[in-house]
Motif scaffolding. Structure first.
Motif, PDB file in Angstrom:
ATOM      1  N   GLY A   7       0.783  -1.227   0.000  1.00  0.00           N
ATOM      2  CA  GLY A   7       0.000   0.000   0.000  1.00  0.00           C
ATOM      3  C   GLY A   7       0.812   1.272   0.000  1.00  0.00           C
ATOM      4  N   GLY A   8       2.132   1.148   0.075  1.00  0.00           N
ATOM      5  CA  GLY A   8       2.965   2.338   0.038  1.00  0.00           C
ATOM      6  C   GLY A   8       2.950   2.990  -1.328  1.00  0.00           C
ATOM      7  N   GLY A   9       3.529   4.170  -1.388  1.00  0.00           N
ATOM      8  CA  GLY A   9       3.591   4.888  -2.646  1.00  0.00           C
ATOM      9  C   GLY A   9       4.027   6.313  -2.442  1.00  0.00           C
ATOM     10  N   LEU A  10       3.877   7.102  -3.496  1.00  0.00           N
ATOM     11  CA  LEU A  10       4.232   8.513  -3.482  1.00  0.00           C
ATOM     12  C   LEU A  10       2.961   9.329  -3.348  1.00  0.00           C
ATOM     13  CD1 LEU A  10       6.238  10.858  -3.897  1.00  0.00           C
ATOM     14  CD2 LEU A  10       5.887  10.566  -6.372  1.00  0.00           C
ATOM     15  N   VAL A  11       2.959  10.238  -2.394  1.00  0.00           N
ATOM     16  CA  VAL A  11       1.783  11.072  -2.157  1.00  0.00           C
ATOM     17  C   VAL A  11       2.232  12.469  -1.776  1.00  0.00           C
ATOM     18  CG1 VAL A  11       1.601  10.413   0.273  1.00  0.00           C
ATOM     19  CG2 VAL A  11      -0.449  11.153  -0.962  1.00  0.00           C
ATOM     20  N   GLN A  12       1.430  13.451  -2.092  1.00  0.00           N
ATOM     21  CA  GLN A  12       1.749  14.823  -1.700  1.00  0.00           C
ATOM     22  C   GLN A  12       1.411  15.052  -0.239  1.00  0.00           C
ATOM     23  OE1 GLN A  12      -0.321  17.375  -4.512  1.00  0.00           O
ATOM     24  NE2 GLN A  12       1.518  17.527  -5.782  1.00  0.00           N
ATOM     25  N   ALA A  13       2.064  16.003   0.345  1.00  0.00           N
ATOM     26  CA  ALA A  13       1.780  16.377   1.729  1.00  0.00           C
ATOM     27  C   ALA A  13       0.293  16.686   1.879  1.00  0.00           C
ATOM     28  CB  ALA A  13       2.627  17.576   2.140  1.00  0.00           C
ATOM     29  N   GLY A  14      -0.277  16.191   2.965  1.00  0.00           N
ATOM     30  CA  GLY A  14      -1.705  16.349   3.204  1.00  0.00           C
ATOM     31  C   GLY A  14      -2.536  15.208   2.665  1.00  0.00           C
ATOM     32  N   GLY A  15      -1.938  14.355   1.871  1.00  0.00           N
ATOM     33  CA  GLY A  15      -2.653  13.233   1.278  1.00  0.00           C
ATOM     34  C   GLY A  15      -2.790  12.058   2.215  1.00  0.00           C
ATOM     35  N   SER A  16      -3.352  10.972   1.679  1.00  0.00           N
ATOM     36  CA  SER A  16      -3.629   9.781   2.463  1.00  0.00           C
ATOM     37  C   SER A  16      -3.147   8.519   1.749  1.00  0.00           C
ATOM     38  CB  SER A  16      -5.137   9.646   2.706  1.00  0.00           C
ATOM     39  OG  SER A  16      -5.635  10.739   3.444  1.00  0.00           O
ATOM     40  N   LEU A  17      -2.824   7.542   2.544  1.00  0.00           N
ATOM     41  CA  LEU A  17      -2.523   6.197   2.060  1.00  0.00           C
ATOM     42  C   LEU A  17      -3.065   5.209   3.085  1.00  0.00           C
ATOM     43  CD1 LEU A  17       1.203   6.389   0.842  1.00  0.00           C
ATOM     44  CD2 LEU A  17      -0.814   6.033  -0.607  1.00  0.00           C
ATOM     45  N   ARG A  18      -3.387   4.010   2.606  1.00  0.00           N
ATOM     46  CA  ARG A  18      -3.738   2.940   3.518  1.00  0.00           C
ATOM     47  C   ARG A  18      -2.793   1.770   3.302  1.00  0.00           C
ATOM     48  NH1 ARG A  18      -9.297  -0.617   4.023  1.00  0.00           N
ATOM     49  NH2 ARG A  18      -8.453  -1.536   2.109  1.00  0.00           N
ATOM     50  N   LEU A  19      -2.076   1.437   4.337  1.00  0.00           N
ATOM     51  CA  LEU A  19      -1.183   0.291   4.294  1.00  0.00           C
ATOM     52  C   LEU A  19      -1.925  -0.949   4.765  1.00  0.00           C
ATOM     53  CD1 LEU A  19       2.103   1.788   5.782  1.00  0.00           C
ATOM     54  CD2 LEU A  19       1.235   1.893   3.433  1.00  0.00           C
ATOM     55  N   SER A  20      -1.556  -2.070   4.178  1.00  0.00           N
ATOM     56  CA  SER A  20      -2.134  -3.350   4.575  1.00  0.00           C
ATOM     57  C   SER A  20      -1.033  -4.295   5.010  1.00  0.00           C
ATOM     58  CB  SER A  20      -2.901  -3.983   3.404  1.00  0.00           C
ATOM     59  OG  SER A  20      -3.974  -3.172   3.003  1.00  0.00           O
ATOM     60  N   CYS A  21      -1.346  -5.100   5.997  1.00  0.00           N
ATOM     61  CA  CYS A  21      -0.438  -6.149   6.463  1.00  0.00           C
ATOM     62  C   CYS A  21      -1.224  -7.443   6.411  1.00  0.00           C
ATOM     63  CB  CYS A  21       0.039  -5.851   7.872  1.00  0.00           C
ATOM     64  SG  CYS A  21       1.102  -7.120   8.581  1.00  0.00           S
ATOM     65  N   ALA A  22      -0.900  -8.279   5.444  1.00  0.00           N
ATOM     66  CA  ALA A  22      -1.621  -9.531   5.254  1.00  0.00           C
ATOM     67  C   ALA A  22      -0.741 -10.700   5.667  1.00  0.00           C
ATOM     68  CB  ALA A  22      -2.033  -9.675   3.798  1.00  0.00           C
ATOM     69  N   ALA A  23      -1.395 -11.736   6.164  1.00  0.00           N
ATOM     70  CA  ALA A  23      -0.666 -12.906   6.624  1.00  0.00           C
ATOM     71  C   ALA A  23      -0.963 -14.098   5.734  1.00  0.00           C
ATOM     72  CB  ALA A  23      -1.048 -13.229   8.054  1.00  0.00           C
ATOM     73  N   SER A  24       0.051 -14.899   5.564  1.00  0.00           N
ATOM     74  CA  SER A  24      -0.142 -16.169   4.869  1.00  0.00           C
ATOM     75  C   SER A  24       0.347 -17.274   5.793  1.00  0.00           C
ATOM     76  CB  SER A  24       0.627 -16.194   3.548  1.00  0.00           C
ATOM     77  OG  SER A  24       2.001 -16.025   3.762  1.00  0.00           O
ATOM     78  N   GLU A  25      -0.272 -18.392   5.715  1.00  0.00           N
ATOM     79  CA  GLU A  25       0.118 -19.594   6.451  1.00  0.00           C
ATOM     80  C   GLU A  25      -0.162 -19.534   7.948  1.00  0.00           C
ATOM     81  OE1 GLU A  25       4.072 -20.794   5.505  1.00  0.00           O
ATOM     82  OE2 GLU A  25       3.838 -20.404   3.374  1.00  0.00           O
ATOM     83  N   PHE A  26      -0.793 -18.468   8.438  1.00  0.00           N
ATOM     84  CA  PHE A  26      -1.220 -18.473   9.826  1.00  0.00           C
ATOM     85  C   PHE A  26      -2.387 -17.510  10.000  1.00  0.00           C
ATOM     86  CE2 PHE A  26       0.542 -14.451  11.520  1.00  0.00           C
ATOM     87  CZ  PHE A  26       1.418 -14.106  10.518  1.00  0.00           C
ATOM     88  N   THR A  27      -3.102 -17.693  11.108  1.00  0.00           N
ATOM     89  CA  THR A  27      -4.293 -16.889  11.375  1.00  0.00           C
ATOM     90  C   THR A  27      -3.908 -15.659  12.170  1.00  0.00           C
ATOM     91  OG1 THR A  27      -5.611 -18.901  11.435  1.00  0.00           O
ATOM     92  CG2 THR A  27      -6.590 -16.912  12.382  1.00  0.00           C
ATOM     93  N   LEU A  28      -4.097 -14.517  11.554  1.00  0.00           N
ATOM     94  CA  LEU A  28      -3.620 -13.261  12.124  1.00  0.00           C
ATOM     95  C   LEU A  28      -4.345 -12.875  13.403  1.00  0.00           C
ATOM     96  CD1 LEU A  28      -1.393 -11.326  11.242  1.00  0.00           C
ATOM     97  CD2 LEU A  28      -3.141  -9.952  10.101  1.00  0.00           C
ATOM     98  N   ASP A  29      -5.557 -13.394  13.635  1.00  0.00           N
ATOM     99  CA  ASP A  29      -6.305 -12.955  14.817  1.00  0.00           C
ATOM    100  C   ASP A  29      -5.737 -13.498  16.128  1.00  0.00           C
ATOM    101  OD1 ASP A  29      -9.245 -15.113  14.300  1.00  0.00           O
ATOM    102  OD2 ASP A  29      -7.114 -15.563  14.549  1.00  0.00           O
ATOM    103  N   LEU A  30      -4.713 -14.310  16.050  1.00  0.00           N
ATOM    104  CA  LEU A  30      -4.025 -14.765  17.262  1.00  0.00           C
ATOM    105  C   LEU A  30      -2.874 -13.834  17.652  1.00  0.00           C
ATOM    106  CD1 LEU A  30      -3.719 -18.583  16.469  1.00  0.00           C
ATOM    107  CD2 LEU A  30      -5.454 -17.450  17.869  1.00  0.00           C
ATOM    108  N   TYR A  31      -2.635 -12.826  16.812  1.00  0.00           N
ATOM    109  CA  TYR A  31      -1.422 -12.032  16.943  1.00  0.00           C
ATOM    110  C   TYR A  31      -1.696 -10.560  17.225  1.00  0.00           C
ATOM    111  CZ  TYR A  31       0.991 -16.039  14.976  1.00  0.00           C
ATOM    112  OH  TYR A  31       1.500 -17.291  14.771  1.00  0.00           O
ATOM    113  N   ALA A  32      -0.914 -10.005  18.155  1.00  0.00           N
ATOM    114  CA  ALA A  32      -0.823  -8.561  18.264  1.00  0.00           C
ATOM    115  C   ALA A  32       0.057  -8.073  17.114  1.00  0.00           C
ATOM    116  CB  ALA A  32      -0.213  -8.155  19.601  1.00  0.00           C
ATOM    117  N   ILE A  33      -0.291  -6.919  16.570  1.00  0.00           N
ATOM    118  CA  ILE A  33       0.391  -6.399  15.392  1.00  0.00           C
ATOM    119  C   ILE A  33       0.956  -5.013  15.670  1.00  0.00           C
ATOM    120  CG2 ILE A  33       0.134  -5.737  12.963  1.00  0.00           C
ATOM    121  CD1 ILE A  33      -0.154  -8.728  13.443  1.00  0.00           C
ATOM    122  N   GLY A  34       2.092  -4.764  15.115  1.00  0.00           N
ATOM    123  CA  GLY A  34       2.687  -3.439  15.206  1.00  0.00           C
ATOM    124  C   GLY A  34       3.115  -2.938  13.846  1.00  0.00           C
ATOM    125  N   TRP A  35       3.010  -1.651  13.655  1.00  0.00           N
ATOM    126  CA  TRP A  35       3.569  -0.985  12.482  1.00  0.00           C
ATOM    127  C   TRP A  35       4.778  -0.173  12.929  1.00  0.00           C
ATOM    128  CZ3 TRP A  35       2.538  -1.718   7.468  1.00  0.00           C
ATOM    129  CH2 TRP A  35       1.326  -2.285   7.095  1.00  0.00           C
TER     130      TRP A  35
END
Length: 125
Positions: A7-35
């Motif tokens: 979800g990263g990219g180039l954006v102008q100041a004041g703009g918005s982005l949404r980053l995603s963190c997806a999991a494979s091979e395990f169930t993410l709801d068992l995990y605390a997550i940090g960015w």
């Protein structure tokens, strides 16, 4: 165990982005997550954290009021909505996971076991 940040990219100041963190091979709801992020020439910085239950969140002062962390366990994904972006938000953003079990309200801010590969966010002035 693999995490994929996107979800990263180039954006102008004041703009918005949404980053995603997806999991494979395990169930993410068992995990605390940090960015985290690492800007050029700077130390890695914790940005935002969410418990496995999704009930508790934490934000660094530098992003409080602009960033929102959330999770969609049905999609096995955690999001970081970034609004009001500033040039100083430019960095490589990483997500990390620590297994704490289902419905834990504990926030983890360090010593994560699993890390994604990072996605670059560039904010132009």
């Amino acid at each position: 165990v693999q995490l994929q940040a996107s979800g990263g990219g180039l954006v102008q100041a004041g703009g918005s982005l949404r980053l995603s963190c997806a999991a494979s091979e395990f169930t993410l709801d068992l995990y605390a997550i940090g960015w985290f992020r690492r800007a050029p020439g700077k130390e890695r910085e914790g940005v935002s954290f969410i418990s496995s239950s999704g009930s508790n969140t934490y934000y660094a002062d530098s992003v409080k009021g602009r960033f929102t962390i959330s999770r969609d366990n049905d999609k096995n994904t955690v999001y970081l909505q970034m609004n009001g972006l500033k040039p100083e938000d430019t960095a490589v953003y990483y997500c990390a996971a620590q297994e704490l079990g289902l419905n834990s309200n504990v926030i983890v801010t360090a010593n994560f076991d699993y890390w994604g590969q990072g996605t670059l966010v560039t904010v132009s002035s």
